[in-house]
Design an enzyme around this catalytic site. Structure first.
Site, PDB file in Angstrom:
ATOM      1  N   HIS A  72      -7.918  -3.142   8.355  1.00  0.00           N
ATOM      2  CA  HIS A  72      -7.275  -1.778   8.546  1.00  0.00           C
ATOM      3  C   HIS A  72      -7.934  -1.172   9.656  1.00  0.00           C
ATOM      4  O   HIS A  72      -8.637  -0.575   9.728  1.00  0.00           O
ATOM      5  CB  HIS A  72      -7.124  -1.125   7.677  1.00  0.00           C
TER       6      HIS A  72
ATOM      7  N   ASN B 103      -9.798  -1.164  -3.364  1.00  0.00           N
ATOM      8  CA  ASN B 103      -9.356  -1.809  -4.241  1.00  0.00           C
ATOM      9  C   ASN B 103      -8.719  -3.096  -3.614  1.00  0.00           C
ATOM     10  O   ASN B 103      -8.677  -3.274  -2.159  1.00  0.00           O
ATOM     11  CB  ASN B 103      -8.130  -1.207  -4.539  1.00  0.00           C
TER      12      ASN B 103
ATOM     13  N   ASP C  68     -11.511  -6.288   4.677  1.00  0.00           N
ATOM     14  CA  ASP C  68     -10.971  -5.618   4.783  1.00  0.00           C
ATOM     15  C   ASP C  68     -11.562  -4.139   5.162  1.00  0.00           C
ATOM     16  O   ASP C  68     -11.445  -3.347   4.367  1.00  0.00           O
ATOM     17  CB  ASP C  68     -11.096  -5.981   3.139  1.00  0.00           C
TER      18      ASP C  68
ATOM     19  N   PHE D 256      -9.239   4.369  -2.244  1.00  0.00           N
ATOM     20  CA  PHE D 256      -9.707   3.616  -2.171  1.00  0.00           C
ATOM     21  C   PHE D 256      -9.725   2.674  -0.409  1.00  0.00           C
ATOM     22  O   PHE D 256      -9.015   3.058  -0.064  1.00  0.00           O
ATOM     23  CB  PHE D 256      -9.083   2.480  -2.382  1.00  0.00           C
TER      24      PHE D 256
END
Length: 440
Positions: free
Chosen positions: A70, A286, A313, A331
């Site tokens: 991300h 998460n 992630d 998260f």
């Protein structure tokens, strides 16, 4: 020309794990041989200056490929942007990263995908490839123009951050994505089962008085999506698998020949729900950290190939956001700069997983599954590669991180084993843990 002398090369794509001499010329791997003389190297250089690196005691492997990052740009550049994120990537040993689509606005149009790709090129560090959304606006209702998005450079499609709750929409997505040859990446989370839970439901959540998310919130969607992939023949990739039941469902699906792959995050391999403290929101992720039993099932699944690859992630947040009380903090773990070292220290050194399997799962298989360049050091291929010093130790301090985010559980801790040189297409972009200025 680069000459890496007597370095231990790990390249699962060629089934190589042995001392080699590697020559790099004009951005590509020229040759890999067990022995070579200086005179022979100079002859091959044909007058070009030769930069020699003594590789004894170090590992050389293809640049890592992270299929789940991300970067927050466009729209949330206070958390991370493509420039800072791609710098963090090469510092951590990643030469290609796939940027998730849940930005603001979400990447549901070709122009936005092209923007992400071009920003990555302008940054000049890791290769940055956009992932497009599956549905317009990530609303889970209407599919995006997949063929047009592919022409814009997307590497896959995902509504990561939101599960596609409507099974018919998911079925259609798998069906239509076949026209592009790209995978649908599924964020497996039943929102009704997950509710507003804060961590994995179990003894640890009960002890801390936190509302839990059951393991079934993930596994029921895994079951649904592998059935749909089997029905459609679509190409399915399952993001951030975290439960033993999910591992078994994937294992059975693969035995039936379903076109499915899966990833696991380093934090789910290293940590568990018993490590969570209300004062440390870096461990609020998460899917949530699971039980010790789940963690062992994930390690076993990665070792036997049920889980194909590792993915960070990387989820950067501002310090202000992560400083909120546990129930209010977002998260996510920021992990591009620490993930490889953490896996080496906590999994490879204790013998829980082989070093060769780590490189296969974090470089070779991601390249193969997503149709990417890289993942190999075969002569003639682009020299995306990492020199790793297994004895290098570093204390993870906020001032040393190049990511904008500091939400890592390893702050203040010493990790062993780091990338000390990283090349992207033969360009040295990181040396001795310092990210260099890009060449444009």
């Amino acid at each position: 020309m680069w000459w890496l002398k007597d370095v231990w090369v790990i390249d699962p794509s060629q089934k190589i794990s042995s001392p080699q001499n590697v020559l790099i010329q004009e951005g590509k791997v020229l040759e890999m041989v067990s022995s070579i003389t200086e005179e022979e190297v100079l002859n091959k250089a044909q007058g070009e200056e030769v930069e020699t690196v003594n590789g004894q005691g170090k590992f050389l492997f293809p640049g890592l490929i992270d299929v789940h990052t991300h970067l927050r740009e466009p729209g949330q550049e206070d958390k991370e942007d493509i420039f800072s994120g791609s710098r963090a990537a090469v510092r951590g040993g990643f030469t290609t990263i796939l940027a998730m689509a849940n930005t603001q606005p979400v990447i549901d149009k070709r122009a936005l995908a092209e923007f992400v790709r071009l920003q990555g090129e302008r940054a000049g560090y890791a290769h940055v490839l956009p992932i497009g959304t599956v549905t317009k606006g990530m609303h889970g209702q209407e599919l995006v123009e997949m063929a047009d998005m592919k022409e814009g450079g997307v590497a896959a499609f995902s509504d990561d951050g939101k599960n596609i709750q409507n099974a018919e929409v998911m079925r259609l997505a798998l069906e239509y994505a076949k026209l592009t040859g790209l995978a649908i990446i599924s964020h497996c989370e039943d929102k009704d089962l997950a509710g507003d839970g804060l961590m994995r439901r179990g003894l640890a959540s009960g002890r801390m008085g936190l509302k839990g998310i059951p393991a079934s919130a993930e596994s029921v969607v895994v079951a649904r999506d592998v059935i749909l992939a089997e029905e459609t023949g679509g190409k399915l990739h399952l993001a951030h698998i975290s439960t033993a039941e999910s591992v078994e469902l994937i294992r059975r699906a693969k035995a039936r020949g379903v076109n499915v792959s899966a990833e696991v995050n380093p934090h789910h391999l290293i940590l568990c729900d018993e490590d969570i403290r209300l004062t440390d929101t870096a461990l609020k992720v998460n899917p949530p950290l699971a039980s010790k039993e789940d963690r062992e099932a994930l390690i076993a699944g990665l070792c036997d190939g049920t889980i194909d690859m590792i993915a960070t992630d990387h989820a950067p947040h501002t310090q202000a956001e992560k400083s909120r009380p546990f129930a209010e903090a977002p998260f996510g773990i920021a992990s591009l700069e620490t993930a490889l070292s953490a896996v080496y220290q906590y999994l490879v050194l204790p013998g829980k997983i082989s070093w060769e399997r780590v490189i296969e799962a974090w470089s070779c298989l991601p390249a193969q599954r997503f149709g990417l360049s890289g993942g190999t050091l075969k002569p003639g291929t682009g020299a995306d590669m990492v020199l790793f010093d297994p004895d290098f130790r570093e204390v993870i301090e906020p001032a040393s991180l190049v990511s904008k985010a500091r939400n890592t559980p390893f702050l203040g801790k010493t990790l062993q084993g780091f990338p000390v040189m990283v090349w992207v297409e033969g360009r040295l972009v990181q040396k001795n843990r310092v990210v260099l200025q890009p060449e444009h």
